[in-house]
Design a protein around this motif. Sequence first.
Motif, PDB file in Angstrom:
ATOM      1  N   VAL A 164       9.489  -7.891 -35.799  1.00 37.90           N
ATOM      2  CA  VAL A 164       9.350  -7.871 -34.346  1.00 37.90           C
ATOM      3  C   VAL A 164      10.433  -8.751 -33.725  1.00 37.90           C
ATOM      4  O   VAL A 164      10.820  -9.778 -34.301  1.00 37.90           O
ATOM      5  CB  VAL A 164       7.936  -8.344 -33.923  1.00 37.90           C
ATOM      6  N   ARG A 165      10.948  -8.309 -32.588  1.00 36.22           N
ATOM      7  CA  ARG A 165      11.858  -9.111 -31.775  1.00 36.22           C
ATOM      8  C   ARG A 165      11.237  -9.278 -30.399  1.00 36.22           C
ATOM      9  O   ARG A 165      10.782  -8.306 -29.797  1.00 36.22           O
ATOM     10  CB  ARG A 165      13.208  -8.403 -31.615  1.00 36.22           C
ATOM     11  N   PHE A 166      11.247 -10.486 -29.870  1.00 32.24           N
ATOM     12  CA  PHE A 166      10.681 -10.743 -28.553  1.00 32.24           C
ATOM     13  C   PHE A 166      11.716 -10.509 -27.459  1.00 32.24           C
ATOM     14  O   PHE A 166      12.916 -10.708 -27.654  1.00 32.24           O
ATOM     15  CB  PHE A 166      10.126 -12.163 -28.474  1.00 32.24           C
ATOM     16  N   ALA A 167      11.221 -10.056 -26.311  1.00 36.68           N
ATOM     17  CA  ALA A 167      12.057  -9.747 -25.155  1.00 36.68           C
ATOM     18  C   ALA A 167      11.334 -10.235 -23.904  1.00 36.68           C
ATOM     19  O   ALA A 167      10.384 -11.028 -24.011  1.00 36.68           O
ATOM     20  CB  ALA A 167      12.349  -8.251 -25.100  1.00 36.68           C
ATOM     21  N   ASN A 168      11.748  -9.745 -22.743  1.00 38.98           N
ATOM     22  CA  ASN A 168      11.275 -10.345 -21.498  1.00 38.98           C
ATOM     23  C   ASN A 168      10.508  -9.418 -20.566  1.00 38.98           C
ATOM     24  O   ASN A 168       9.870  -9.884 -19.638  1.00 38.98           O
ATOM     25  CB  ASN A 168      12.473 -10.943 -20.749  1.00 38.98           C
ATOM     26  N   SER A 169      10.580  -8.113 -20.778  1.00 37.59           N
ATOM     27  CA  SER A 169       9.811  -7.185 -19.958  1.00 37.59           C
ATOM     28  C   SER A 169       9.598  -5.897 -20.727  1.00 37.59           C
ATOM     29  O   SER A 169      10.374  -5.563 -21.633  1.00 37.59           O
ATOM     30  CB  SER A 169      10.529  -6.882 -18.635  1.00 37.59           C
ATOM     31  N   GLY A 170       8.557  -5.167 -20.342  1.00 36.52           N
ATOM     32  CA  GLY A 170       8.299  -3.901 -20.984  1.00 36.52           C
ATOM     33  C   GLY A 170       9.429  -2.915 -20.793  1.00 36.52           C
ATOM     34  O   GLY A 170       9.796  -2.169 -21.708  1.00 36.52           O
ATOM     35  N   SER A 171      10.000  -2.882 -19.587  1.00 38.85           N
ATOM     36  CA  SER A 171      11.125  -1.974 -19.329  1.00 38.85           C
ATOM     37  C   SER A 171      12.288  -2.273 -20.258  1.00 38.85           C
ATOM     38  O   SER A 171      12.927  -1.358 -20.800  1.00 38.85           O
ATOM     39  CB  SER A 171      11.573  -2.085 -17.874  1.00 38.85           C
ATOM     40  N   GLY A 206      13.808   0.292 -23.128  1.00 37.25           N
ATOM     41  CA  GLY A 206      15.223   0.656 -23.113  1.00 37.25           C
ATOM     42  C   GLY A 206      15.897   0.361 -24.439  1.00 37.25           C
ATOM     43  O   GLY A 206      16.716   1.155 -24.937  1.00 37.25           O
ATOM     44  N   GLN A 207      15.544  -0.762 -25.040  1.00 37.56           N
ATOM     45  CA  GLN A 207      16.106  -1.114 -26.339  1.00 37.56           C
ATOM     46  C   GLN A 207      15.630  -0.151 -27.421  1.00 37.56           C
ATOM     47  O   GLN A 207      16.406   0.269 -28.292  1.00 37.56           O
ATOM     48  CB  GLN A 207      15.710  -2.549 -26.708  1.00 37.56           C
ATOM     49  N   ALA A 208      14.366   0.214 -27.399  1.00 34.14           N
ATOM     50  CA  ALA A 208      13.824   1.107 -28.421  1.00 34.14           C
ATOM     51  C   ALA A 208      14.494   2.472 -28.368  1.00 34.14           C
ATOM     52  O   ALA A 208      14.830   3.064 -29.406  1.00 34.14           O
ATOM     53  CB  ALA A 208      12.315   1.247 -28.257  1.00 34.14           C
ATOM     54  N   VAL A 209      14.687   2.988 -27.161  1.00 34.32           N
ATOM     55  CA  VAL A 209      15.329   4.293 -26.997  1.00 34.32           C
ATOM     56  C   VAL A 209      16.768   4.256 -27.502  1.00 34.32           C
ATOM     57  O   VAL A 209      17.221   5.143 -28.237  1.00 34.32           O
ATOM     58  CB  VAL A 209      15.262   4.726 -25.522  1.00 34.32           C
ATOM     59  N   ARG A 210      17.485   3.205 -27.137  1.00 31.84           N
ATOM     60  CA  ARG A 210      18.878   3.115 -27.563  1.00 31.84           C
ATOM     61  C   ARG A 210      18.969   2.886 -29.068  1.00 31.84           C
ATOM     62  O   ARG A 210      19.862   3.430 -29.744  1.00 31.84           O
ATOM     63  CB  ARG A 210      19.587   1.991 -26.800  1.00 31.84           C
ATOM     64  N   GLN A 242      14.313   1.560 -16.402  1.00 30.75           N
ATOM     65  CA  GLN A 242      15.690   1.739 -16.847  1.00 30.75           C
ATOM     66  C   GLN A 242      16.132   3.196 -16.686  1.00 30.75           C
ATOM     67  O   GLN A 242      15.345   4.134 -16.833  1.00 30.75           O
ATOM     68  CB  GLN A 242      15.844   1.294 -18.306  1.00 30.75           C
ATOM     69  N   ASP A 243      17.415   3.389 -16.415  1.00 34.52           N
ATOM     70  CA  ASP A 243      17.946   4.722 -16.126  1.00 34.52           C
ATOM     71  C   ASP A 243      17.624   5.733 -17.211  1.00 34.52           C
ATOM     72  O   ASP A 243      17.387   6.913 -16.923  1.00 34.52           O
ATOM     73  CB  ASP A 243      19.470   4.657 -15.961  1.00 34.52           C
ATOM     74  N   SER A 244      17.613   5.306 -18.460  1.00 33.57           N
ATOM     75  CA  SER A 244      17.435   6.240 -19.570  1.00 33.57           C
ATOM     76  C   SER A 244      16.043   6.845 -19.631  1.00 33.57           C
ATOM     77  O   SER A 244      15.859   7.906 -20.252  1.00 33.57           O
ATOM     78  CB  SER A 244      17.737   5.532 -20.901  1.00 33.57           C
ATOM     79  N   VAL A 245      15.057   6.210 -18.993  1.00 36.24           N
ATOM     80  CA  VAL A 245      13.673   6.698 -19.103  1.00 36.24           C
ATOM     81  C   VAL A 245      12.954   6.849 -17.758  1.00 36.24           C
ATOM     82  O   VAL A 245      11.806   7.298 -17.723  1.00 36.24           O
ATOM     83  CB  VAL A 245      12.821   5.776 -20.014  1.00 36.24           C
ATOM     84  N   TYR A 246      13.629   6.514 -16.665  1.00 36.46           N
ATOM     85  CA  TYR A 246      12.969   6.559 -15.355  1.00 36.46           C
ATOM     86  C   TYR A 246      13.003   7.986 -14.808  1.00 36.46           C
ATOM     87  O   TYR A 246      13.656   8.288 -13.815  1.00 36.46           O
ATOM     88  CB  TYR A 246      13.647   5.572 -14.407  1.00 36.46           C
ATOM     89  N   TRP A 247      12.247   8.842 -15.482  1.00 35.49           N
ATOM     90  CA  TRP A 247      12.267  10.273 -15.202  1.00 35.49           C
ATOM     91  C   TRP A 247      10.850  10.837 -15.313  1.00 35.49           C
ATOM     92  O   TRP A 247      10.053  10.404 -16.138  1.00 35.49           O
ATOM     93  CB  TRP A 247      13.158  11.010 -16.213  1.00 35.49           C
ATOM     94  N   SER A 248      10.556  11.827 -14.452  1.00 38.09           N
ATOM     95  CA  SER A 248       9.375  12.699 -14.593  1.00 38.09           C
ATOM     96  C   SER A 248       8.074  11.939 -14.726  1.00 38.09           C
ATOM     97  O   SER A 248       7.173  12.350 -15.459  1.00 38.09           O
ATOM     98  CB  SER A 248       9.566  13.637 -15.790  1.00 38.09           C
ATOM     99  N   ASN A 249       7.953  10.840 -14.003  1.00 43.48           N
ATOM    100  CA  ASN A 249       6.712  10.075 -14.002  1.00 43.48           C
ATOM    101  C   ASN A 249       5.694  10.806 -13.130  1.00 43.48           C
ATOM    102  O   ASN A 249       5.102  11.788 -13.548  1.00 43.48           O
ATOM    103  CB  ASN A 249       6.999   8.644 -13.530  1.00 43.48           C
TER     104      ASN A 249
END
Length: 453
Positions: A123-130, A134-138, A160-167
Amino acid sequence: MSVTFASEFPKRTQRSKALFERAKLTIPGGAGSTARMPRNGWNPYPLFMEQGQGSRITDVDGNEYVDYLLGLGPGILGHRNPTVTDAVVRAIQEHGTSFGLPYELEIEASEKVVAAVPGVEQVRFANSGSEAVGQAVRLARATTGRRLIVRFEGLYHGWQDSVYWSNHVDLDRAGPADRPRPVAMGLGVPAELGDTLIVLTWNDFDSFSALMRERGEEIAAVITEPAVLNTGCILPEPGYLELLRSETEKAGAMLIFDEVITGFRIARGGAHEYYGVIPDLTTYAKGIGGGFPVAAIGGTKEAMRLIADGTYSHSGTYNANVVQCAAVSATMDLLAEPGLYERQRALGERLATGLEGIANDNGIDAYVTGLGTVFQLWFADGPVKNWRDAVAQTREGEFTRWYEEMVVRGVLFHPLQFENLFVSLVHDDRDIDDTLNAAADSMKVLASEFGRK
């Protein structure tokens, strides 16, 4: 019967109104997130909060609420959990806040997450769900060498631009249910990114199977919430998650679970444990830090290998800072209490079934879908299995009126039908009783207004 909200809310929340007007002068829209603004349901203005303790929260006008908003999910241990708060304060006093270098508490926190979640080996820690999504997709694209990402209508995976679609997408723009068109959900998202996405209808076995037969070798990853908690609460049909897993494995694509909401909420091991389906990568936030701001990306060693050898850069100045790791470590300890989830799921189910029963007794067509510690009361004319059902079946105005009548009776949750009620691991029977009593009164108002009993 008189309408309570229109007369009572302004009287009860005069200081919130004044602070909102003041906030608009220096904060765009008067709040720190678009999700807290009137356009997102907080009409005529958002409540301004003074403090929270345990399962209850108090606004600046002194009104106390049983809190089922819980910060939109992070308050899995309620507000100001003393164990987690003390651990964070102690860690700051003893160590600091952020080093830009590794330290032992980071290892301790990661070890506890790995021990809790089946199938997560690193596991790697980060700062927000978004950020984590974005990291997982990339990372999936980097690992597979492919560019296409499959996602589903009605699911929100961050901004994030890569996933902010079709919500929560306009169906006139989205096209047919068997092959929807990707629709960007905000201004400024490059239209060209639509060519990197395939959008499907959730819980549709046939469309997913057909896609994987036709284009499986082009797909880098399939990303999904294991249960849709960004369009109310929509559960996977039996066998659906298993289908996603088997088809991605056959195609050499990765499966990403967005557990920003479900993680550590529906079970200590999240959806991995609850549903018994293990993805390649998982993203976390909200519940992982017991109310403190932290996110994470986890997965198998194979899925994380490019991060491990530095080929893929997962960087961030505040990643794994002391506040985060102290909060995660303490939270993981508390979540290990034997019987905790079983007890709180049963409590949440008592609340959910009670609300459904009260609605039905008042002639209101409503039903509950949920997972115990998170659920939604659907004011709907039929079953909701995906975003298109939600658009066609729900009576959003009735839900919002229910919220209005509940909030003036001291019960807080999100005013929109496509959100959820969160039950923390510290709510108790008194909270449930108070909520059901408020619901009994509020449903009578709705029955009168909407021409039922």
